[in-house]
Enzyme design. Structure first.
Site, PDB file in Angstrom:
ATOM      1  N   ASP A   1      24.661  -2.846  90.993  1.00 50.83           N
ATOM      2  CA  ASP A   1      23.320  -2.454  90.556  1.00 50.83           C
ATOM      3  C   ASP A   1      23.387  -1.715  89.212  1.00 50.83           C
ATOM      4  O   ASP A   1      24.370  -1.028  88.931  1.00 50.83           O
ATOM      5  CB  ASP A   1      22.719  -1.537  91.632  1.00 50.83           C
ATOM      6  CG  ASP A   1      21.232  -1.332  91.438  1.00 50.83           C
ATOM      7  OD1 ASP A   1      20.601  -2.103  90.689  1.00 50.83           O
ATOM      8  OD2 ASP A   1      20.687  -0.384  92.040  1.00 50.83           O
TER       9      ASP A   1
ATOM     10  N   HIS B   1      22.720  -8.281  82.330  1.00 48.41           N
ATOM     11  CA  HIS B   1      23.367  -9.129  83.349  1.00 48.41           C
ATOM     12  C   HIS B   1      24.648  -9.765  82.791  1.00 48.41           C
ATOM     13  O   HIS B   1      25.639  -9.905  83.493  1.00 48.41           O
ATOM     14  CB  HIS B   1      22.410 -10.226  83.827  1.00 48.41           C
ATOM     15  CG  HIS B   1      21.244  -9.691  84.623  1.00 48.41           C
ATOM     16  ND1 HIS B   1      21.391  -8.750  85.622  1.00 48.41           N
ATOM     17  CD2 HIS B   1      19.910  -9.966  84.558  1.00 48.41           C
ATOM     18  CE1 HIS B   1      20.202  -8.473  86.145  1.00 48.41           C
ATOM     19  NE2 HIS B   1      19.292  -9.187  85.511  1.00 48.41           N
TER      20      HIS B   1
ATOM     21  N   LEU C   1      42.966 -13.947  97.227  1.00 50.46           N
ATOM     22  CA  LEU C   1      41.680 -13.267  97.368  1.00 50.46           C
ATOM     23  C   LEU C   1      40.557 -14.246  97.746  1.00 50.46           C
ATOM     24  O   LEU C   1      40.397 -15.291  97.120  1.00 50.46           O
ATOM     25  CB  LEU C   1      41.329 -12.614  96.016  1.00 50.46           C
ATOM     26  CG  LEU C   1      39.932 -11.983  95.908  1.00 50.46           C
ATOM     27  CD1 LEU C   1      39.818 -10.734  96.775  1.00 50.46           C
ATOM     28  CD2 LEU C   1      39.614 -11.634  94.445  1.00 50.46           C
TER      29      LEU C   1
HETATM   30  C1  FPP Z   1      20.998  -5.593  89.991  1.00 54.57           C
HETATM   31  O1  FPP Z   1      20.823  -4.817  88.827  1.00 54.57           O
HETATM   32  C2  FPP Z   1      21.778  -6.765  89.637  1.00 54.57           C
HETATM   33  C3  FPP Z   1      21.428  -8.062  89.911  1.00 54.57           C
HETATM   34  C4  FPP Z   1      20.196  -8.447  90.619  1.00 54.57           C
HETATM   35  C5  FPP Z   1      22.268  -9.172  89.466  1.00 54.57           C
HETATM   36  C6  FPP Z   1      23.736  -8.928  89.546  1.00 54.57           C
HETATM   37  C7  FPP Z   1      24.379  -9.820  88.566  1.00 54.57           C
HETATM   38  C8  FPP Z   1      25.535  -9.572  87.937  1.00 54.57           C
HETATM   39  C9  FPP Z   1      26.373  -8.391  88.157  1.00 54.57           C
HETATM   40  C10 FPP Z   1      26.067 -10.505  86.926  1.00 54.57           C
HETATM   41  C11 FPP Z   1      26.842 -11.588  87.549  1.00 54.57           C
HETATM   42  C12 FPP Z   1      25.863 -12.584  87.882  1.00 54.57           C
HETATM   43  C13 FPP Z   1      26.025 -13.607  88.685  1.00 54.57           C
HETATM   44  C14 FPP Z   1      24.850 -14.449  88.928  1.00 54.57           C
HETATM   45  C15 FPP Z   1      27.311 -13.901  89.355  1.00 54.57           C
HETATM   46  P1  FPP Z   1      19.353  -4.634  88.273  1.00 54.57           P
HETATM   47  O2  FPP Z   1      19.095  -5.735  87.322  1.00 54.57           O
HETATM   48  O3  FPP Z   1      18.394  -4.538  89.415  1.00 54.57           O
HETATM   49  O4  FPP Z   1      19.470  -3.280  87.509  1.00 54.57           O
HETATM   50  P2  FPP Z   1      18.367  -2.118  87.453  1.00 54.57           P
HETATM   51  O5  FPP Z   1      18.201  -1.618  88.847  1.00 54.57           O
HETATM   52  O6  FPP Z   1      19.004  -1.133  86.534  1.00 54.57           O
HETATM   53  O7  FPP Z   1      17.138  -2.752  86.874  1.00 54.57           O
END
Ligand code: FPP
Length: 260
Positions: A39, A56, A150
């Site tokens: 997150d 992202h 893994l």
């Molecule tokens: C939550 O952070 C994150 C996500 C919904 C996507 C997670 C994706 C990645 C770590 C990149 C790798 C991606 C894939 C598809 C493998 P948020 O965007 O909700 O952050 P915020 O809470 O700060 O807005």
């Protein structure tokens, strides 16, 4: 469980984290299964006046380094929450970006994953995933299915409630076909109807960016997992932070509701 003592230290180990760093973790006991809620990509981007997509993208780079590290420490299972059943509610452009990101990541790293003895598995509802993304995911799953290192499990279009509801449906089917009796339905074998029945429950669940929520992640499997929350936003999360979480986990007293 595996410790750092028996690890192979190849030349490639020293490229990313350095063999000295590896030796400095000799004391940690690596659990079998770590789950992660990645997150904070959005907040990371906002702090830098960048777009959420750029957040992202940076999050994906972090994921790469964490997977690489988990492979080196001989972790057996790493499950990451990449896209939830609720994430469809985000703006269409962000949803499309995340779908393409997964596709591009696999296109780029499929060979490295297969050669690195990593087994890729998708956890979630494969319905609704765009065809191009699904096909590369399935290709990665197929090409890596005999790998013994893994297990890299990507929760994608995943929701804990959906998984449990789906298991209930599968149980109802098995019952109505006469394959199981009512007495066969209990908390010990319910997991046989979950998406990946052979995967053990996570020992440790890590959430970045300070939120204290489970967000519909692995609702059945996390019953007795140890929780570790970091204030660090996911794009800034480093292997050292994972080691910190594992050290903390090593000092936990797991009683599973009993007494010792
Ligand atoms: C939550 O952070 C994150 C996500 C919904 C996507 C997670 C994706 C990645 C770590 C990149 C790798 C991606 C894939 C598809 C493998 P948020 O965007 O909700 O952050 P915020 O809470 O700060 O807005």
């Amino acid at each position: 469980m595996s410790t750092f003592f028996n690890r192979n230290k190849s030349n490639s180990d020293s490229e990313q984290i350095g063999s000295e760093d590896l030796e400095s973790f000799d004391d940690i006991i690596v659990p079998d299964h770590i789950a992660m809620i990645m997150d904070g990509n959005g907040r990371w981007a906002k702090q830098r006046e960048l777009s959420r997509s750029e957040g992202h993208l940076e999050g994906a780079k972090t994921l790469y380094s964490i997977v690489d590290f988990c492979r080196k420490i001989n972790l057996k299972y790493l499950t990451v929450y990449a896209f939830s059943t609720e994430n469809w509610l985000r703006p269409k452009s962000e949803v499309n970006f995340l779908m393409s990101l997964l596709k591009n990541m696999f296109n780029k790293y499929i060979k490295e994953i297969v050669d690195g003895n990593i087994r890729v598995r998708i956890l979630g509802d494969k319905n609704n995933i765009p065809k191009a993304t699904l096909s590369i995911i399935e290709k990665a799953e197929k090409q890596s299915e005999n790998n013994t290192g893994l297990q890299f499990i990507i929760a994608f279009n995943y929701g804990g409630r959906r998984e449990i509801a789906n298991a209930a449906k599968e149980i109802a089917k098995a019952y109505s076909n006469g394959d199981i009796s009512l007495n066969d339905i209990n908390e010990d074998n319910f997991h046989n109807y979950l998406y990946l029945p052979d995967v053990p429950d996570p020992d440790l669940i890590i959430r970045s960016s300070g939120e204290m929520r489970i967000s519909n992640f692995l609702l059945w499997q996390l019953a007795y997992s140890e929780f570790w929350v970091s204030d660090i936003l996911w794009p800034d999360f480093k292997p050292e932070n994972l080691v910190e979480a594992i050290r903390d986990f090593n000092n936990r007293d797991r009683r599973y509701g009993g007494i010792k």
